[in-house]
Design a protein around this motif. Structure first.
Motif, PDB file in Angstrom:
ATOM      1  N   GLU A  23       0.513  -1.092  -0.164  1.00 22.92           N
ATOM      2  CA  GLU A  23      -0.279   0.674  -0.160  1.00 22.92           C
ATOM      3  C   GLU A  23       0.944   1.275   0.297  1.00 22.92           C
ATOM      4  OE1 GLU A  23      -3.550   2.094   2.909  1.00 22.92           O
ATOM      5  OE2 GLU A  23      -3.283  -0.418   3.207  1.00 22.92           O
ATOM      6  N   LEU A  24       1.526   0.448   0.793  1.00 21.99           N
ATOM      7  CA  LEU A  24       3.039   2.486   0.692  1.00 21.99           C
ATOM      8  C   LEU A  24       3.992   2.434  -1.172  1.00 21.99           C
ATOM      9  CD1 LEU A  24       4.430   1.994   4.222  1.00 21.99           C
ATOM     10  CD2 LEU A  24       3.318   3.581   3.329  1.00 21.99           C
ATOM     11  N   ILE A  25       3.805   1.456  -1.815  1.00 22.15           N
ATOM     12  CA  ILE A  25       4.772   1.165  -2.604  1.00 22.15           C
ATOM     13  C   ILE A  25       3.669   2.420  -3.731  1.00 22.15           C
ATOM     14  CG2 ILE A  25       5.404  -0.186  -4.385  1.00 22.15           C
ATOM     15  CD1 ILE A  25       6.901  -1.052  -2.265  1.00 22.15           C
ATOM     16  N   LEU A  26       2.526   1.921  -3.769  1.00 18.45           N
ATOM     17  CA  LEU A  26       1.277   1.999  -4.918  1.00 18.45           C
ATOM     18  C   LEU A  26       1.478   3.046  -4.927  1.00 18.45           C
ATOM     19  CD1 LEU A  26      -0.530  -1.500  -4.896  1.00 18.45           C
ATOM     20  CD2 LEU A  26       0.895  -0.672  -6.568  1.00 18.45           C
ATOM     21  N   PRO A  27       0.798   4.441  -5.578  1.00 18.37           N
ATOM     22  CA  PRO A  27       0.163   4.895  -6.281  1.00 18.37           C
ATOM     23  C   PRO A  27      -0.844   5.374  -5.745  1.00 18.37           C
ATOM     24  CG  PRO A  27       1.016   4.459  -8.109  1.00 18.37           C
ATOM     25  CD  PRO A  27       1.513   3.279  -7.191  1.00 18.37           C
ATOM     26  N   SER A  28      -1.618   6.632  -5.018  1.00 13.89           N
ATOM     27  CA  SER A  28      -2.726   6.577  -5.193  1.00 13.89           C
ATOM     28  C   SER A  28      -3.760   6.409  -6.522  1.00 13.89           C
ATOM     29  CB  SER A  28      -3.202   7.428  -4.407  1.00 13.89           C
ATOM     30  OG  SER A  28      -2.924   9.235  -4.890  1.00 13.89           O
ATOM     31  N   GLY A  29      -5.335   5.528  -6.755  1.00  7.54           N
ATOM     32  CA  GLY A  29      -5.884   5.838  -7.739  1.00  7.54           C
ATOM     33  C   GLY A  29      -6.954   4.481  -7.898  1.00  7.54           C
ATOM     34  N   ALA A  30      -7.336   4.466  -8.700  1.00  3.53           N
ATOM     35  CA  ALA A  30      -8.034   3.352  -8.943  1.00  3.53           C
ATOM     36  C   ALA A  30      -7.931   1.977  -8.599  1.00  3.53           C
ATOM     37  CB  ALA A  30      -8.901   3.420 -10.214  1.00  3.53           C
TER      38      ALA A  30
END
Length: 166
Positions: A23-30
């Motif tokens: 969750e920390l690595i992934l960018p925010s979005g869909a």
């Protein structure tokens, strides 16, 4: 049994740690929202899958929570029961004083060495009794009845176990 339980807890902790890192690595979005949903589903599976296996096996809490041999501290029980005995004696003598009877000595015979505090008998010494000025004058039988009723209300003991010395 304990190894199965500890493995289960470690796997739950591991999957939660992995999901936090992802969750920390992934960018925010869909895409982040879908991956959170997938990890939530995996966490639920990791929690639920071992439950039927645990329910089928006999769950013995003594293996998990090994208390060992429990021993009773006899000195503590003795002191606790002695304090109880002294408190009851003082309370009964105070209540007899409120009735207007002075110098009433109460002795309680109890088993203070066992874990079950049990009163065997009560001895009331009326040989030095004094009646206060504001107390109504009563004969010795009425005084004994008054003191007996105070004792039976406080301790819940049969009147046959109350002995008077006059």
């Amino acid at each position: 049994m304990f190894s199965t339980l500890s493995t289960w807890i470690i796997s739950i902790a591991g999957i939660i740690c992995v999901s936090v890192i992802v969750e920390l690595i992934l960018p925010s979005g869909a895409m982040n929202r879908y991956i959170k949903g997938i990890f939530a589903f995996i966490i639920i599976l990791v929690i639920i899958l071992p439950v039927p296996k645990l329910l089928k096996s006999k769950l013995d809490l003594s293996e998990i929570l090994d208390y060992g041999q429990i021993e009773v501290d006899e000195n503590y029980l003795y002191q606790l029961n002695l304090d109880k005995l002294n408190y009851l004696k003082e309370e009964l003598e105070t209540q007899t004083q409120t009735l207007g009877y002075k110098n009433v000595v109460i002795s309680i015979n109890a088993d203070i060495f066992s874990s079950a505090f049990q009163i065997k008998s009560i001895y009331v010494d009326l040989s030095q009794i004094g009646i206060s000025e504001n107390a109504p004058h009563k004969n010795i039988i009425e005084i004994r009845q008054d003191i007996s009723s105070v004792i039976t209300k406080q301790i819940k003991i049969e009147e046959e176990k109350i002995y008077f010395n006059e």
